[in-house]
Write a protein that holds these residues in place. Structure first.
Motif, PDB file in Angstrom:
ATOM      1  N   LEU A  22      12.343   4.192   2.800  1.00 30.80           N
ATOM      2  CA  LEU A  22      12.689   3.766   4.149  1.00 30.80           C
ATOM      3  C   LEU A  22      11.802   4.541   5.106  1.00 30.80           C
ATOM      4  CD1 LEU A  22      16.590   4.049   4.385  1.00 30.80           C
ATOM      5  CD2 LEU A  22      15.253   2.002   4.009  1.00 30.80           C
ATOM      6  N   VAL A  23      11.162   3.841   6.027  1.00 31.76           N
ATOM      7  CA  VAL A  23      10.340   4.544   6.989  1.00 31.76           C
ATOM      8  C   VAL A  23      10.925   4.344   8.377  1.00 31.76           C
ATOM      9  CG1 VAL A  23       8.037   4.773   7.991  1.00 31.76           C
ATOM     10  CG2 VAL A  23       8.299   4.207   5.562  1.00 31.76           C
ATOM     11  N   GLU A  24      11.404   5.441   8.954  1.00 39.90           N
ATOM     12  CA  GLU A  24      11.980   5.337  10.284  1.00 39.90           C
ATOM     13  C   GLU A  24      10.864   5.216  11.314  1.00 39.90           C
ATOM     14  OE1 GLU A  24      14.289   8.645  11.869  1.00 39.90           O
ATOM     15  OE2 GLU A  24      14.322   7.519  13.740  1.00 39.90           O
ATOM     16  N   GLY A  25      11.108   4.395  12.343  1.00 41.25           N
ATOM     17  CA  GLY A  25      10.116   4.258  13.395  1.00 41.25           C
ATOM     18  C   GLY A  25      10.062   2.841  13.909  1.00 41.25           C
ATOM     19  N   VAL A  67      21.701   4.178  16.654  1.00 37.67           N
ATOM     20  CA  VAL A  67      21.012   3.100  15.930  1.00 37.67           C
ATOM     21  C   VAL A  67      19.564   3.523  15.728  1.00 37.67           C
ATOM     22  CG1 VAL A  67      20.297   0.681  15.957  1.00 37.67           C
ATOM     23  CG2 VAL A  67      22.427   1.334  17.060  1.00 37.67           C
ATOM     24  N   LYS A  68      19.100   3.452  14.517  1.00 38.62           N
ATOM     25  CA  LYS A  68      17.699   3.746  14.244  1.00 38.62           C
ATOM     26  C   LYS A  68      17.055   2.541  13.583  1.00 38.62           C
ATOM     27  CE  LYS A  68      18.136   8.733  14.040  1.00 38.62           C
ATOM     28  NZ  LYS A  68      18.139   9.936  13.194  1.00 38.62           N
ATOM     29  N   THR A  69      15.749   2.421  13.750  1.00 43.58           N
ATOM     30  CA  THR A  69      15.054   1.287  13.142  1.00 43.58           C
ATOM     31  C   THR A  69      14.239   1.769  11.940  1.00 43.58           C
ATOM     32  OG1 THR A  69      13.293   1.588  14.778  1.00 43.58           O
ATOM     33  CG2 THR A  69      14.906  -0.113  15.229  1.00 43.58           C
ATOM     34  N   ASP A 122      20.745  14.504   6.385  1.00 50.55           N
ATOM     35  CA  ASP A 122      19.590  14.900   7.208  1.00 50.55           C
ATOM     36  C   ASP A 122      19.150  13.790   8.159  1.00 50.55           C
ATOM     37  OD1 ASP A 122      19.625  17.258   5.754  1.00 50.55           O
ATOM     38  OD2 ASP A 122      18.255  16.459   4.235  1.00 50.55           O
ATOM     39  N   GLY A 123      20.130  13.172   8.782  1.00 49.71           N
ATOM     40  CA  GLY A 123      19.808  12.147   9.771  1.00 49.71           C
ATOM     41  C   GLY A 123      19.251  10.858   9.209  1.00 49.71           C
ATOM     42  N   ALA A 124      19.493  10.593   7.920  1.00 51.44           N
ATOM     43  CA  ALA A 124      19.001   9.345   7.325  1.00 51.44           C
ATOM     44  C   ALA A 124      20.048   8.777   6.367  1.00 51.44           C
ATOM     45  CB  ALA A 124      17.697   9.603   6.576  1.00 51.44           C
ATOM     46  N   PRO A 125      20.122   7.446   6.293  1.00 56.39           N
ATOM     47  CA  PRO A 125      21.112   6.842   5.393  1.00 56.39           C
ATOM     48  C   PRO A 125      20.800   7.140   3.925  1.00 56.39           C
ATOM     49  CG  PRO A 125      19.644   5.162   6.293  1.00 56.39           C
ATOM     50  CD  PRO A 125      19.338   6.430   7.018  1.00 56.39           C
ATOM     51  N   VAL A 126      21.871   7.424   3.168  1.00 53.24           N
ATOM     52  CA  VAL A 126      21.723   7.659   1.725  1.00 53.24           C
ATOM     53  C   VAL A 126      21.911   6.318   1.023  1.00 53.24           C
ATOM     54  CG1 VAL A 126      22.765   8.812  -0.271  1.00 53.24           C
ATOM     55  CG2 VAL A 126      22.551  10.030   1.909  1.00 53.24           C
ATOM     56  N   LEU A 136      17.881  -2.445  11.376  1.00 48.67           N
ATOM     57  CA  LEU A 136      18.574  -1.587  12.328  1.00 48.67           C
ATOM     58  C   LEU A 136      19.705  -0.923  11.554  1.00 48.67           C
ATOM     59  CD1 LEU A 136      18.806  -4.462  14.858  1.00 48.67           C
ATOM     60  CD2 LEU A 136      17.668  -2.317  15.421  1.00 48.67           C
ATOM     61  N   VAL A 137      19.781   0.397  11.632  1.00 53.41           N
ATOM     62  CA  VAL A 137      20.798   1.116  10.883  1.00 53.41           C
ATOM     63  C   VAL A 137      21.641   1.935  11.853  1.00 53.41           C
ATOM     64  CG1 VAL A 137      21.229   2.726   8.993  1.00 53.41           C
ATOM     65  CG2 VAL A 137      19.199   1.276   8.936  1.00 53.41           C
ATOM     66  N   ALA A 138      22.961   1.825  11.721  1.00 53.73           N
ATOM     67  CA  ALA A 138      23.865   2.573  12.597  1.00 53.73           C
ATOM     68  C   ALA A 138      24.650   3.590  11.801  1.00 53.73           C
ATOM     69  CB  ALA A 138      24.831   1.619  13.298  1.00 53.73           C
ATOM     70  N   PHE A 139      24.773   4.778  12.341  1.00 57.43           N
ATOM     71  CA  PHE A 139      25.615   5.812  11.727  1.00 57.43           C
ATOM     72  C   PHE A 139      25.940   6.873  12.757  1.00 57.43           C
ATOM     73  CE2 PHE A 139      21.136   6.514  10.611  1.00 57.43           C
ATOM     74  CZ  PHE A 139      20.899   7.792  11.137  1.00 57.43           C
ATOM     75  N   LYS A 140      26.783   7.802  12.344  1.00 58.70           N
ATOM     76  CA  LYS A 140      27.187   8.879  13.235  1.00 58.70           C
ATOM     77  C   LYS A 140      26.111   9.956  13.204  1.00 58.70           C
ATOM     78  CE  LYS A 140      31.772   9.413  12.999  1.00 58.70           C
ATOM     79  NZ  LYS A 140      32.964  10.016  12.350  1.00 58.70           N
ATOM     80  N   ASP A 141      25.577  10.273  14.379  1.00 56.29           N
ATOM     81  CA  ASP A 141      24.539  11.297  14.475  1.00 56.29           C
ATOM     82  C   ASP A 141      25.163  12.685  14.252  1.00 56.29           C
ATOM     83  OD1 ASP A 141      21.960  12.046  14.809  1.00 56.29           O
ATOM     84  OD2 ASP A 141      21.721  11.184  16.808  1.00 56.29           O
TER      85      ASP A 141
END
Ligand SMILES: *[C@@H]1O[C@H](CO)[C@@H](O)[C@H](O)[C@H]1NC(C)=O
Ligand SMILES: *[C@@H]1O[C@H](CO)[C@@H](O)[C@H](O)[C@H]1NC(C)=O
Ligand SMILES: *[C@@H]1O[C@H](CO)[C@@H](O)[C@H](O)[C@H]1NC(C)=O
Ligand SMILES: *[C@@H]1O[C@H](CO)[C@@H](O)[C@H](O)[C@H]1NC(C)=O
Ligand SMILES: *[C@@H]1O[C@H](CO)[C@@H](O)[C@H](O)[C@H]1NC(C)=O
Length: 233
Positions: free
Chosen positions: A116-119, A105-107, A164-168, A93-98
């Protein structure tokens, strides 16, 4: 000259005194949602902690993971690795500012360090949300575990940027690389075993204040050393 020679120990002591309470984010100093969680574990790296409640009946684990991101525009992550002990393979689970400024929170399926594969992840996740206050981010979520699970290999991480909406990618310092452990959801058989004595009266519980007592003792000795150094100056 004698005066000059005495100075270093004193400043050293003061430095020790000022820097020793390093962790600001310990379980004891946090006041999460009116103590909603039954357990809390201070994690060994990244100044982070995990508040949690495990309900064996429903095999659900509710967590609040708290950590400061390495930069305010960064991210924090917590996950379970069902197949191994490290980052690779973990379900996170990853949290950041959209992009609109609200915390999200994204999985992610952390296939490897570089992928990393979001979904959807291999655990059912509900009630996930994130907060950001006082320099720390918090991930709240409930995870459904396989019924027989009594301990989980978990991982955690922090990073400094989102693109781009993903953690670096995070840093590869020892603190980052050692951000993994085993969370025991149940105390072992031994700890839970029937502690009644032969006479049938319950054994005396360990004194909960003993650790703070020894800490006070250490503080007292340090204070006395400082006072001693001041007097001898
Ligand atoms: C924790 O919350 C309680 C009740 O909301 C409050 O009385 C207490 O002062 C808080 N403690 C800290 C350390 O914030
Ligand atoms: C943890 O906190 C200490 C003291 O506040 C700080 O010096 C250190 O850099 C922090 N570590 C991380 C990884 O944020
Ligand atoms: C930001 O976007 C998300 C969806 O991406 C939405 O759920 C949320 O309400 C938005 N927040 C604000 C403050 O507009
Ligand atoms: C979690 O907290 C409960 C209630 O305080 C306690 O009975 C239990 O032993 C704790 N579990 C672990 C693994 O520390
Ligand atoms: C603990 O021991 C007592 C006396 O031997 C027994 O009556 C009781 O059922 C035991 N409790 C558990 C949880 O095993």
């Amino acid at each position: 000259m004698a005066f000059l020679r005495r100075k270093p120990p004193l400043s050293l002591l003061l430095l020790l005194l000022l820097t020793s309470p390093a962790h600001s984010l310990t379980c004891s100093s946090q006041n999460l949602s009116n103590n909603l969680y039954t357990n809390c574990t201070d994690l060994p790296t990244l100044n982070s902690s995990l508040h949690w409640t495990h309900v064996a009946k429903t095999s659900s684990l509710s967590i609040a993971f708290v950590a400061p991101p390495s930069k305010p525009d960064g991210w924090i992550a917590w996950g379970i690795n069902p197949t191994g002990t490290g980052m690779a393979g973990s379900q996170a689970l990853v949290a950041f500012k959209d992009s609109n400024g609200s915390m999200t929170v994204k999985t992610y399926d952390v296939v490897s360090y570089s992928s990393l594969v979001e979904g959807e992840i291999s655990f059912e996740v509900s009630d996930s949300r994130a907060e950001f206050s006082d320099g720390s981010m918090k991930i709240f979520a409930t995870v459904k575990l396989p019924e027989t699970m009594t301990e989980v290999n978990h991982v955690w991480q922090v990073g400094g940027a989102v693109k781009d909406g993903a953690p670096v990618k995070h840093e590869f310092q020892p603190e980052n690389l050692n951000a993994k452990g085993k969370l025991k959801l149940k105390l072992t058989e031994k700890a839970q075993s029937n502690r009644t004595t032969a006479a049938g009266s319950p054994a005396i519980a360990p004194n909960p204040s003993s650790s703070s007592g020894s800490r006070n003792g250490v503080m007292y000795v340090i204070l006395m050393l400082i006072i001693g150094a001041l007097i001898s100056n």
